[in-house]
Design a protein around this motif. Sequence first.
Motif, short mmCIF file in Angstrom:
data_model
loop_
_atom_site.label_atom_id
_atom_site.label_comp_id
_atom_site.label_asym_id
_atom_site.label_seq_id
_atom_site.Cartn_x
_atom_site.Cartn_y
_atom_site.Cartn_z
N ASP A 1 16.80 3.92 4.22
CA ASP A 1 15.92 3.91 5.38
C ASP A 1 16.26 2.70 6.25
N GLN A 2 17.29 2.83 7.05
CA GLN A 2 17.64 1.80 8.00
C GLN A 2 17.45 2.38 9.39
N THR A 3 16.55 1.81 10.12
CA THR A 3 16.15 2.37 11.40
C THR A 3 16.58 1.45 12.53
N GLY B 1 0.79 -1.23 0.00
CA GLY B 1 0.00 0.00 0.00
C GLY B 1 0.82 1.27 0.00
N MET B 2 2.15 1.16 0.17
CA MET B 2 2.99 2.36 0.12
C MET B 2 3.00 2.94 -1.30
N ASP B 3 3.04 4.25 -1.38
CA ASP B 3 3.12 4.93 -2.67
C ASP B 3 4.56 4.87 -3.19
N VAL B 4 4.67 4.73 -4.50
CA VAL B 4 5.99 4.64 -5.14
C VAL B 4 6.25 5.91 -5.93
N TYR B 5 7.43 6.52 -5.69
CA TYR B 5 7.82 7.75 -6.35
C TYR B 5 9.17 7.54 -7.04
N ILE C 1 13.23 2.50 0.70
CA ILE C 1 12.01 2.50 1.51
C ILE C 1 12.14 3.55 2.61
N ASP C 2 11.19 4.46 2.64
CA ASP C 2 11.13 5.48 3.69
C ASP C 2 9.85 5.25 4.47
N SER C 3 9.96 4.48 5.56
CA SER C 3 8.77 4.13 6.33
C SER C 3 8.17 5.33 7.06
N ARG C 4 9.02 6.32 7.37
CA ARG C 4 8.49 7.51 8.05
C ARG C 4 7.58 8.32 7.14
N ALA C 5 7.93 8.40 5.86
CA ALA C 5 7.08 9.11 4.90
C ALA C 5 6.07 8.18 4.24
N ASN C 6 6.14 6.89 4.58
CA ASN C 6 5.26 5.88 3.99
C ASN C 6 5.39 5.88 2.46
#
Length: 295
Positions: free
Chosen positions: A159-161, A24-28, A75-80
């Motif tokens: 995006d490594q958290t 469901g994450m948007d792809v840019y 992958i940027d999970s914070r910005a989804n």
Amino acid sequence: MPLQKISEFDTDYRNAIQGNDIKGMDVYVQGTDEKIGTVNDVVVDDQGAFRYLIVDLGFWIFGKKVLLPVGKSRIDSRANRVYAVGIAKEQAENLPEYQEHTALDYDYEERVRGGYRTPSVESSGAVASTDGRTAPTYDRNNYTYADDADLYDVNAHEDQTFKLYEERLVANKQRRKTGEVTIGKHVETDTVRVSVPVERERVVIERVTPQDAGEVVSPQTANFREGEVARMEIYQEVADVHKEAFLREEVRVQKVVDKETVEVEDTIRREELDVDADGRTIEETTGNKLPKDRI
């Protein structure tokens, strides 16, 4: 190297990735705000390692789904959001379409990889190309994902958290009974004395000689009568003592709260981040092997 969707590999995969579902994450397009699609699903290998994102290119190419190698995604999970690296619309149009019945075998993967590969000048086992550069050759019997590190290199993720935890002392209060006070009353007896002044009458009879004693009185004055009696009542006071109850004092019973601060001391733990600026990995500096991230 059989491939399957992540939900088929592990039905409880959301807990394995700590609830950060990429679906469901948007792809840019990386470096822009141009949205090209949405992540429809994730494809993993037989070890559960992420290999492809199934991207619905509805914003670019209506009705087309393609596979995006995980190494070509950020992958940027914070910005989804998921950012696609180095992909153009023309390139996406030439990628093989993914459908639900598509067999994810070596031949299909080669078609996908061919749409993302960049020819290199030098490579072992290379053959000459028409433009003078060389392109590597691949063998289905010996192929590993390491042969296309730029397509599957999970270490390239921006995006490594790391989650750093710490313990804290949480102060709560509990109400406990520490004692009980019972208040009652009883009767004590005392013997008391009281003085009461009283008066008592008595009769004093006194015989005196009058001044005109011996003088002659007239017969009318001298009245000789027999049996004449004088009466006088005599009284006295007696002590009349009785008991009466009086209010002496009131006893009020109430509770008051005394406040004080109690200090409690304990040992707590805190995680700190270790960063090695000399180019060595953490496992090289500490001698500990860390589990390899699947994503």
